[in-house]
Design a protein around this motif. Structure first.
Motif, PDB file in Angstrom:
ATOM      1  N   LYS A 145      47.225  11.766  -7.762  1.00 19.38           N
ATOM      2  CA  LYS A 145      45.848  11.548  -7.057  1.00 19.38           C
ATOM      3  C   LYS A 145      46.124  11.678  -5.575  1.00 19.38           C
ATOM      4  O   LYS A 145      47.458  11.947  -4.704  1.00 19.38           O
ATOM      5  CB  LYS A 145      45.957   9.425  -6.825  1.00 19.38           C
TER       6      LYS A 145
ATOM      7  N   ASN B 230      39.978  18.500 -11.135  1.00 22.00           N
ATOM      8  CA  ASN B 230      38.870  18.140 -11.297  1.00 22.00           C
ATOM      9  C   ASN B 230      38.128  19.062 -10.098  1.00 22.00           C
ATOM     10  O   ASN B 230      37.887  19.107  -8.640  1.00 22.00           O
ATOM     11  CB  ASN B 230      39.075  16.832  -9.976  1.00 22.00           C
TER      12      ASN B 230
ATOM     13  N   GLU C 290      40.810  18.474  -6.588  1.00 23.78           N
ATOM     14  CA  GLU C 290      41.706  17.247  -6.843  1.00 23.78           C
ATOM     15  C   GLU C 290      42.213  17.711  -7.752  1.00 23.78           C
ATOM     16  O   GLU C 290      41.869  17.964  -8.938  1.00 23.78           O
ATOM     17  CB  GLU C 290      41.672  16.008  -6.447  1.00 23.78           C
ATOM     18  N   SER C 291      43.606  17.571  -8.026  1.00 18.00           N
ATOM     19  CA  SER C 291      43.954  17.604  -9.082  1.00 18.00           C
ATOM     20  C   SER C 291      44.284  16.584 -10.106  1.00 18.00           C
ATOM     21  O   SER C 291      43.877  15.090  -9.678  1.00 18.00           O
ATOM     22  CB  SER C 291      46.302  17.136  -9.040  1.00 18.00           C
ATOM     23  N   LYS C 292      44.009  16.489 -11.667  1.00 19.26           N
ATOM     24  CA  LYS C 292      43.818  15.789 -12.090  1.00 19.26           C
ATOM     25  C   LYS C 292      45.206  14.690 -12.300  1.00 19.26           C
ATOM     26  O   LYS C 292      45.254  13.825 -12.955  1.00 19.26           O
ATOM     27  CB  LYS C 292      43.468  16.068 -13.381  1.00 19.26           C
TER      28      LYS C 292
ATOM     29  N   GLU D 127      43.368  22.164 -14.608  1.00 19.57           N
ATOM     30  CA  GLU D 127      44.560  20.563 -14.007  1.00 19.57           C
ATOM     31  C   GLU D 127      43.645  20.098 -12.495  1.00 19.57           C
ATOM     32  O   GLU D 127      44.005  19.746 -12.018  1.00 19.57           O
ATOM     33  CB  GLU D 127      45.757  20.788 -13.971  1.00 19.57           C
TER      34      GLU D 127
END
Length: 403
Positions: A367, A357, A362-364, A355
């Motif tokens: 944002k 990137n 960063e969270s998938k 989950e």
């Protein structure tokens, strides 16, 4: 409600490292660190026995990732962006020189973790980063493009949020509430509790070249072995505990290990013992330590082979020779529990790596939500590797946040 451009939850190594890098690149941004405790950088303070094991002298990304039971695949790309050499340069450019020890671990030349802490505190003050202690985050929500956080000391909002709280189960639950999945935490980096006459009364003894296997598994490790008051420790054991964290937890920390104290085959050991009978016929087996083993350990293994203390090499029979070879190359010990390795409690578990990137950390799912450090399901063996993960993730997240 107080608003910042960037809020970092967690006043540890990753949080401070990220804040400093963001502030340096974007002095126009308002940045706050929210720390639940009344002190910051507490794990930095106790790490490495109070010396702070900043990183490890491994400079090839593909080699470095092999020290991470969880995160090996995901960290390969990030380590090409920021790794050991970059860490050394980062600290040295701020007046903190590092040294390499014989085992590859790297520490400040001052041998004091306070040097690292002072560096961070000076940098956040220099770059006007607000450090808010005693702020326990209770809720995290997103309202359109703005993150909203409530704490025990008031409410905050920000455009970009970095979570760097380590193995904090309460924060993991907050992340679950916004859709992230958590890999259940289990201890990693622990010593083995063993009650056995062969290692009783000899704490502090170190055998250098040892191979240990967990019977019934594929878990194996090599390295120095330390006998402690409660069992076994040192790198050979800690590596097994890290790579076997989940499997050993499933066994409730009750399992058998096979120890090869001399990293030699049983057959080669037998041949060597036969040779020693010819070389030392009039010396006692008990009194002549062999294979570079510490004398006290050798004597324990001789006793476990039912060889009497006054028996000479020339007089040991085939069964006794076989028994001694077994103790040296395939001694079985029952593990009946674990103990935390010093103050350095590490867990396997955290934010599911699928989950995230790893080009930006960063969270998938959301944002402008970022992660760094052990809040992720990433952990490493002892030796400075967990800190290197923190520096790398924090630096790459800071780069993304600063854009």
């Amino acid at each position: 409600m107080k608003h910042y451009n960037v809020i970092i939850v967690g006043g540890g190594a990753a949080g401070f490292f990220a804040a400093i890098n963001i502030a340096q690149q974007r002095p126009d941004l308002s940045i706050a660190i929210l720390e639940r405790g009344n002190a910051v950088l507490t794990k930095v303070k106790v790490s490495g026995g109070g010396r702070c094991n900043v990183t490890h002298a491994e400079f090839i990304p593909s080699e470095l990732v092999q020290h991470y039971p969880r995160g090996e695949k995901e960290l390969l790309g990030p380590f090409h962006t920021f790794m050991t050499g970059d860490t050394i340069e980062w600290f040295e450019s701020r007046g903190v020189s590092l040294k390499i020890e014989d085992d590859g671990r790297m520490f400040p030349v001052t041998d004091s973790s306070q040097t690292i802490i002072d560096c961070f505190l000076n940098e956040v003050e220099k770059h006007n980063v607000e450090v808010l202690k005693g702020h326990t985050v209770k809720t995290i929500q997103k309202d359109e493009d703005i993150w909203q956080l409530s704490t025990n000391q008031g409410d905050f909002s920000c455009e970009k949020l970095l979570v760097a709280t380590g193995s904090n189960t309460k924060i993991w639950k907050l992340m679950e509430q916004i859709g992230h999945s958590i890999v259940s935490p289990v201890p990693s980096l622990f010593t083995f509790d063993i009650n056995d006459e062969r290692i009783k009364d000899i704490p502090g003894v170190v055998a250098k070249g040892v191979e240990v296997n967990v019977i019934g598994t594929s878990l194996t490790s090599e390295g120095p072995l330390l006998i402690t008051h409660v069992g076994m420790s040192a790198p050979v054991i800690l590596k097994l505990s890290a790579f076997g964290a989940i499997e050993l937890a499933e066994r409730n920390y009750n399992f058998d290990i096979e120890v090869n104290f001399i990293k030699s085959s049983h057959e080669d050991c037998l041949e060597e013992l036969k040779s020693l009978k010819q070389i030392n016929p009039k010396k006692t087996v008990f009194g002549t330590s062999q294979f570079d083993l510490p004398k006290r350990l050798w004597q324990k293994l001789v006793m476990a082979s039912s060889i009497e203390a006054d028996k000479k090499w020339a007089d040991i029979n085939k069964a006794e020779t076989e028994a001694l070879a077994n103790q040296l190359t395939k001694a079985v010990f029952k593990v009946h529990g674990k103990s935390t390795f010093k103050e350095e409690f590490v867990t396997a578990g955290g934010i599911n790596l699928k989950e995230v990137n790893f080009k930006t950390f960063e969270s998938k799912l959301h944002k402008n939500l970022y992660f760094a450090g052990e809040v992720l399901n990433v952990d490493a063996v002892t030796g400075g590797f967990n800190f290197q993960n923190a520096w790398t993730g924090a630096f790459i997240a800071a780069q993304a946040i600063s854009k």
